[in-house]
Design an enzyme around this catalytic site. Structure first.
Site, PDB file in Angstrom:
ATOM      1  N   SER A  26       0.808  -1.224   0.000  1.00 55.90           N
ATOM      2  CA  SER A  26       0.000   0.000   0.000  1.00 55.90           C
ATOM      3  C   SER A  26       0.841   1.273   0.000  1.00 55.90           C
ATOM      4  CB  SER A  26      -0.957   0.016   1.197  1.00 55.90           C
ATOM      5  OG  SER A  26      -0.253   0.098   2.407  1.00 55.90           O
ATOM      6  N   THR A  47      -5.816   7.934   6.879  1.00 55.79           N
ATOM      7  CA  THR A  47      -5.615   6.720   6.090  1.00 55.79           C
ATOM      8  C   THR A  47      -6.996   6.169   5.755  1.00 55.79           C
ATOM      9  OG1 THR A  47      -4.621   4.501   6.138  1.00 55.79           O
ATOM     10  CG2 THR A  47      -5.455   5.350   8.224  1.00 55.79           C
ATOM     11  N   GLY A  48      -7.061   5.386   4.699  1.00 55.23           N
ATOM     12  CA  GLY A  48      -8.345   4.799   4.331  1.00 55.23           C
ATOM     13  C   GLY A  48      -8.858   5.328   3.007  1.00 55.23           C
ATOM     14  N   GLY A  59      -9.706   7.516   0.455  1.00 52.84           N
ATOM     15  CA  GLY A  59      -9.288   8.903   0.299  1.00 52.84           C
ATOM     16  C   GLY A  59     -10.392   9.851  -0.095  1.00 52.84           C
ATOM     17  N   VAL A  66      -6.376  10.245  -7.896  1.00 49.49           N
ATOM     18  CA  VAL A  66      -5.522  10.696  -6.788  1.00 49.49           C
ATOM     19  C   VAL A  66      -6.372  10.696  -5.521  1.00 49.49           C
ATOM     20  CG1 VAL A  66      -4.290  12.685  -5.835  1.00 49.49           C
ATOM     21  CG2 VAL A  66      -3.982  12.061  -8.243  1.00 49.49           C
ATOM     22  N   GLY A  67      -5.835  10.152  -4.451  1.00 51.95           N
ATOM     23  CA  GLY A  67      -6.576  10.101  -3.191  1.00 51.95           C
ATOM     24  C   GLY A  67      -6.254  11.281  -2.290  1.00 51.95           C
ATOM     25  N   ASP A  68      -6.467  11.072  -1.018  1.00 51.19           N
ATOM     26  CA  ASP A  68      -6.263  12.141  -0.047  1.00 51.19           C
ATOM     27  C   ASP A  68      -4.802  12.356   0.326  1.00 51.19           C
ATOM     28  OD1 ASP A  68      -6.396   9.512   1.123  1.00 51.19           O
ATOM     29  OD2 ASP A  68      -6.367  10.450   3.094  1.00 51.19           O
ATOM     30  N   THR A  90       1.676   7.008  -0.274  1.00 55.59           N
ATOM     31  CA  THR A  90       0.836   5.848  -0.580  1.00 55.59           C
ATOM     32  C   THR A  90       0.930   5.472  -2.047  1.00 55.59           C
ATOM     33  OG1 THR A  90      -1.417   4.972  -0.309  1.00 55.59           O
ATOM     34  CG2 THR A  90      -1.228   7.174  -1.221  1.00 55.59           C
TER      35      THR A  90
HETATM   36  N1  GLY Z   1      -5.725   6.955   1.578  1.00 55.68           N
HETATM   37  C1  GLY Z   1      -5.130   6.472   0.414  1.00 55.68           C
HETATM   38  C2  GLY Z   1      -5.935   6.663  -0.776  1.00 55.68           C
HETATM   39  O1  GLY Z   1      -7.136   6.784  -0.725  1.00 55.68           O
HETATM   40  O2  GLY Z   1      -5.342   6.697  -1.834  1.00 55.68           O
END
Ligand code: GLY
Length: 334
Positions: A91, A244-245, A247, A222-224, A211
């Site tokens: 991850s 985390t989690g 995004g 693209v996440g958070d 990440t």
């Molecule tokens: N928290 C990682 C993502 O959503 O990419």
């Protein structure tokens, strides 16, 4: 400051069922030692906190950087860098799971106590996106570079791309292609992004987040994690938080910024994380598979975390303690 209310709890087959009350601070975590489960604890002096169990080796590195006289910014960069270089991690870094087109794309950001920030998103073939993010912060007038532009800038600034081929990851992608379904899964396997927040003995704060993002995401998603205020937020006057989690949920709620602003208003770190989780849940009719966890550090050394589901833990390191702590949670997985 946390109120009691009704929550949706997942049933055995993932169907939503209404239950009263919540699993959390005053119930499941009752009797836990300080800092475990649902209560904030407080450290004196320097402290490093990281998400998930891969936070333990990351914290160890960050701690050794601080002990060796390095800056807190060095510590959060090099700490998460250990996990980026661990190609068995699925991850974070180049060993992470690919997107639906089979490409591993990486996101990262970093921020210091003065509010300076750097980020990269959707970059491929670089072992240390966190170091590129720091370089963006220190060498450009910008905060974020993405995609091909970020990759070109990285090469022009001394970062070398590399190819990493992991048969296990390729096999997982090939298997996934058979159905091609994209279903986020609540993570109880003790990983998903590494976020780190730290403070040195002089009270200077910094944070980092890196990440490979969600497995089998749409190419370009693209996440958070690279977004300042979502995956990470540091305010030198108040504290720092990371996430985390899933995004998308964190971005929609400006998660880490929310946690820091609550702490600015006087909230305890654990309660601030919990309120951020509850805000997410209030707008989420079906939380099935939607794990999010927050981790927070206040400038007075107090810290805590909270998540949607059980399973989220974080690593803590300060002079008297090196531990992995189970965060409190709102919902219990069946
Ligand atoms: N928290 C990682 C993502 O959503 O990419």
């Amino acid at each position: 400051m946390s109120d009691r209310r009704k929550f949706i709890k997942l049933g055995v087959a993932g169907t939503a069922a209404l239950v009263t009350g919540c699993v959390g601070k005053n119930e499941e975590a009752a009797g836990d030692p300080k800092g475990a489960g649902g209560t904030s604890a407080q450290a004196k002096g320097a402290i490093v906190l990281s998400t998930w169990d891969h936070g333990m080796p990351a914290n160890a590195k960050a701690w050794s950087v601080l002990q060796g006289g390095g800056s807190v910014l060095d510590a959060v960069e090099q700490g998460v860098g250990v996990i980026e270089s661990d190609f068995s991690n699925r991850s974070v870094g180049l060993g992470g799971m690919p997107d639906r087109d089979g490409h591993v794309t990486l996101d990262a950001c970093i921020q210091d106590h003065e509010g300076r920030a750097g980020a990269v998103a959707f970059v491929q073939r670089f072992e240390h996106p966190i170091s590129i993010a720091r370089a963006v912060m220190e060498r450009t007038p910008h905060v974020m570079l993405v995609g091909a532009g970020a990759e070109r800038w990285a090469q022009e600034n001394g970062f070398s791309p590399r190819d990493v081929d992991i048969p296990e990851v390729r096999k997982a992608w090939t298997e996934w292609l058979k159905k091609g379904e994209y279903v986020p899964v609540a993570n109880v396997e003790n990983h998903d992004t590494i976020g780190m927040v730290a403070m040195d003995a002089q009270g200077r704060l910094a944070g980092s987040c890196t990440t490979s993002g969600m497995a089998f995401k749409v190419h370009g998603r693209v996440g958070d994690s690279p977004i300042i205020g979502a995956g990470l937020f540091v305010d030198g006057e108040v504290g720092a938080a990371c996430a985390t989690g899933v995004g998308e949920l964190v971005i929609r709620n400006a998660g880490s910024h929310t946690v820091v602003e609550l702490m600015r208003a006087g909230w305890d770190p654990t309660d601030a994380c919990r309120e951020a989780v509850q805000r997410i849940l209030r707008k989420l009719p079906d939380p099935s598979g939607m794990q999010v966890g927050f981790l927070a550090l206040r400038k007075d050394g107090s810290y805590g975390g909270w998540s949607v589901f059980n399973g989220f833990n974080y690593a803590v390191r300060f002079t008297e303690q090196e531990a992995l702590v189970d965060a409190g949670h709102e919902l219990k997985l069946p």
